[in-house]
Motif scaffolding. Structure first.
Motif, PDB file in Angstrom:
ATOM      1  N   TYR A  19      16.349  29.296  67.868  1.00  0.00           N
ATOM      2  CA  TYR A  19      16.689  29.582  66.465  1.00  0.00           C
ATOM      3  C   TYR A  19      17.849  30.579  66.382  1.00  0.00           C
ATOM      4  CZ  TYR A  19      16.654  31.494  61.806  1.00  0.00           C
ATOM      5  OH  TYR A  19      17.044  31.914  60.572  1.00  0.00           O
ATOM      6  N   ALA A  76      21.383  29.941  64.752  1.00  0.00           N
ATOM      7  CA  ALA A  76      21.766  30.687  63.555  1.00  0.00           C
ATOM      8  C   ALA A  76      23.143  31.316  63.740  1.00  0.00           C
ATOM      9  CB  ALA A  76      20.721  31.760  63.249  1.00  0.00           C
ATOM     10  N   LYS A 124      23.649  29.015  56.782  1.00  0.00           N
ATOM     11  CA  LYS A 124      23.055  28.622  55.503  1.00  0.00           C
ATOM     12  C   LYS A 124      21.687  29.250  55.282  1.00  0.00           C
ATOM     13  CE  LYS A 124      21.548  24.166  57.367  1.00  0.00           C
ATOM     14  NZ  LYS A 124      21.362  22.749  57.115  1.00  0.00           N
ATOM     15  N   TYR A 125      21.012  29.671  56.384  1.00  0.00           N
ATOM     16  CA  TYR A 125      19.767  30.430  56.223  1.00  0.00           C
ATOM     17  C   TYR A 125      20.107  31.886  56.451  1.00  0.00           C
ATOM     18  CZ  TYR A 125      18.241  25.742  57.359  1.00  0.00           C
ATOM     19  OH  TYR A 125      18.078  24.386  57.400  1.00  0.00           O
ATOM     20  N   ILE A 180      17.467  35.659  57.408  1.00  0.00           N
ATOM     21  CA  ILE A 180      16.024  35.477  57.335  1.00  0.00           C
ATOM     22  C   ILE A 180      15.390  36.609  58.131  1.00  0.00           C
ATOM     23  CG2 ILE A 180      14.129  33.938  57.904  1.00  0.00           C
ATOM     24  CD1 ILE A 180      15.997  32.773  55.798  1.00  0.00           C
ATOM     25  N   LEU A 202       7.666  30.823  62.340  1.00  0.00           N
ATOM     26  CA  LEU A 202       8.105  29.425  62.327  1.00  0.00           C
ATOM     27  C   LEU A 202       7.510  28.583  63.464  1.00  0.00           C
ATOM     28  CD1 LEU A 202      11.875  29.592  61.301  1.00  0.00           C
ATOM     29  CD2 LEU A 202       9.941  28.842  59.916  1.00  0.00           C
ATOM     30  N   CYS A 224      12.134  30.212  51.974  1.00  0.00           N
ATOM     31  CA  CYS A 224      13.354  30.809  52.518  1.00  0.00           C
ATOM     32  C   CYS A 224      14.348  29.719  52.893  1.00  0.00           C
ATOM     33  CB  CYS A 224      13.046  31.618  53.789  1.00  0.00           C
ATOM     34  SG  CYS A 224      12.073  33.087  53.528  1.00  0.00           S
ATOM     35  N   PHE A 225      13.843  28.545  53.221  1.00  0.00           N
ATOM     36  CA  PHE A 225      14.696  27.493  53.772  1.00  0.00           C
ATOM     37  C   PHE A 225      14.888  26.322  52.819  1.00  0.00           C
ATOM     38  CE2 PHE A 225      12.483  29.649  57.220  1.00  0.00           C
ATOM     39  CZ  PHE A 225      13.551  30.129  57.944  1.00  0.00           C
ATOM     40  N   GLU A 274      11.619  19.219  59.366  1.00  0.00           N
ATOM     41  CA  GLU A 274      12.491  20.243  58.798  1.00  0.00           C
ATOM     42  C   GLU A 274      12.466  21.518  59.645  1.00  0.00           C
ATOM     43  OE1 GLU A 274      14.600  20.336  56.436  1.00  0.00           O
ATOM     44  OE2 GLU A 274      14.217  18.592  55.173  1.00  0.00           O
ATOM     45  N   ILE A 299      15.353  23.542  61.505  1.00  0.00           N
ATOM     46  CA  ILE A 299      15.627  24.964  61.248  1.00  0.00           C
ATOM     47  C   ILE A 299      15.652  25.745  62.558  1.00  0.00           C
ATOM     48  CG2 ILE A 299      14.642  27.077  60.255  1.00  0.00           C
ATOM     49  CD1 ILE A 299      13.472  25.153  58.026  1.00  0.00           C
TER      50      ILE A 299
END
Lengths: 215, 215
Positions: free
Chosen positions: A205, A209, B3-4, B7, B15, B55-56, B74, B78
């Motif tokens: 992740y 990110a 885009k996230y 977080i 997650l 959040c997503f 999804e 992520i």
DNA sequence: TAGATTGTTAATCGATTAACAATC
DNA sequence: TAGATTGTTAATCGATTAACAATC
């Protein structure tokens, strides 16, 4: 009642890190350190360090700092590393073998007293002076040897059944490397999970990110 | 920009757990689930689950719940599990071997492309279809093979020097099983630590704290 | 339409940081 | 005594929980 009543989880998680850094300072021959200096080394704020330590007592001295060796010893005691809890390890595959060989249990408050596997080729062998028994003999072994904790290094499907047997044998403390969720069925147990898959996914992740950021 | 954006760490840590539970539900053939039902299964509050997911994006449907398979997919996305980041593993001892053999890298967004060790007896062997090279050949290998991440399974003393070489080779992502603190020297790297000693000490603390309570 | 459950805002709770008096 | 640094209280920040309007 526990004398360190209801210490919050974030504080407890930081204790081993303090312990580690203080150990390194001892090796370097440093005898005293201020919260400020520790802060620079460890990446926590000096304020947080003082707050954390004061959950357990006033180990420092105004105008002077903290005695490295004394604090190291105090944290060892707080963590309970002076114990010698009897632990058994279930599952002598690659991971179980690595845990058995790699960990210094004695330095962490434990003593490994038995290893179990259901592969007949492994049963009877010896790892780090500890015999490998068949999982069928789990009950027999636990009746004969006081056992405080179990280390689960087996696949998810096997873990569920074994956990039930261990619980029935009165074992309430688990170091869980399996992907089986122990705490769901029995709320009265202590489980410390090591979820390697989760850890690797978190790395994924974070790498992803950062990449997205660059675009 | 990601885009996230930003977080929080607690959300990210949860997650993989969502991902795991949704996978189990899929296996059981469950096609939809409410935050309330997930809450009962996982031990998070329903409110937290809805906050986390939002959040997503809005993956659910009012009055209906969340589609299990869709949400699973999804979250995989992520987490970035669709990637195939090239990883090398340094240190083919018990722990390194266990990690190499035990982990399904492909399912976690990675591909293991090389294993390194400085023990000549190990060099040249093959683990899980991957060759073991001598650590001397690290530079050569990384010039010839694009490498995204390194997995450090070596003792603390060796880790420091190796980490420096890897950094110099441009590797910025680390899965660190050693007790060496990577992030101190270079702030621009991503490190996911697996501190087994810390984990075991936390178990020790919790066992000890409960015992004290009983007295 | 009525019931259910999300998405989202507001309230609470807890953890971290800042500030400073106490004191070595 | 003066300087330094703790122990501790107060302020801030962030995460979790509660509540409810939106809507399927």
């Amino acid at each position: 009642m526990n004398k360190y009543h209801s210490i919050s989880a974030p504080v407890i998680k930081r204790l081993p890190r303090y312990y580690r850094f203080l150990g390194e300072l001892m090796e370097k021959g440093v005898s005293r350190i201020s919260s400020r200096e520790l802060s620079d080394m460890m990446g926590f704020t000096a304020s947080q360090i003082r707050q954390d330590l004061n959950c357990f007592g006033g180990f420092g001295q105004q105008g002077y700092g903290y005695p490295v060796e004394g604090l190291h010893r105090e944290i060892a005691h707080i963590l309970g590393l002076n114990h010698s809890y009897h632990a058994i390890l279930i599952g002598a595959g690659n991971l179980g073998k690595a845990v058995a060989m790699h960990m210094s249990f004695e330095k962490r408050g434990f003593q490994l007293i038995g290893i179990f596997d259901n592969d007949p080729r492994k049963v009877g062998s010896v790892m780090k002076d500890i015999s490998v028994y068949h999982t069928d003999d789990l009950e027999k072994f636990c009746f004969e040897n006081h056992t405080d904790a179990a280390i689960l290094c087996l696949p998810k499907d096997a873990a569920a059944a074994i956990a039930e047997r261990l619980y029935h044998l009165g074992i309430r403390n688990y170091w869980n490397f399996s992907h089986y969720d122990l705490s769901i069925s029995h709320p009265d147990i202590i489980v410390e999970n090591v979820h390697l898959n989760d850890s690797l996914m978190i790395l994924c992740y974070r790498m992803t990110a950062v990449q997205d950021e660059d675009n």
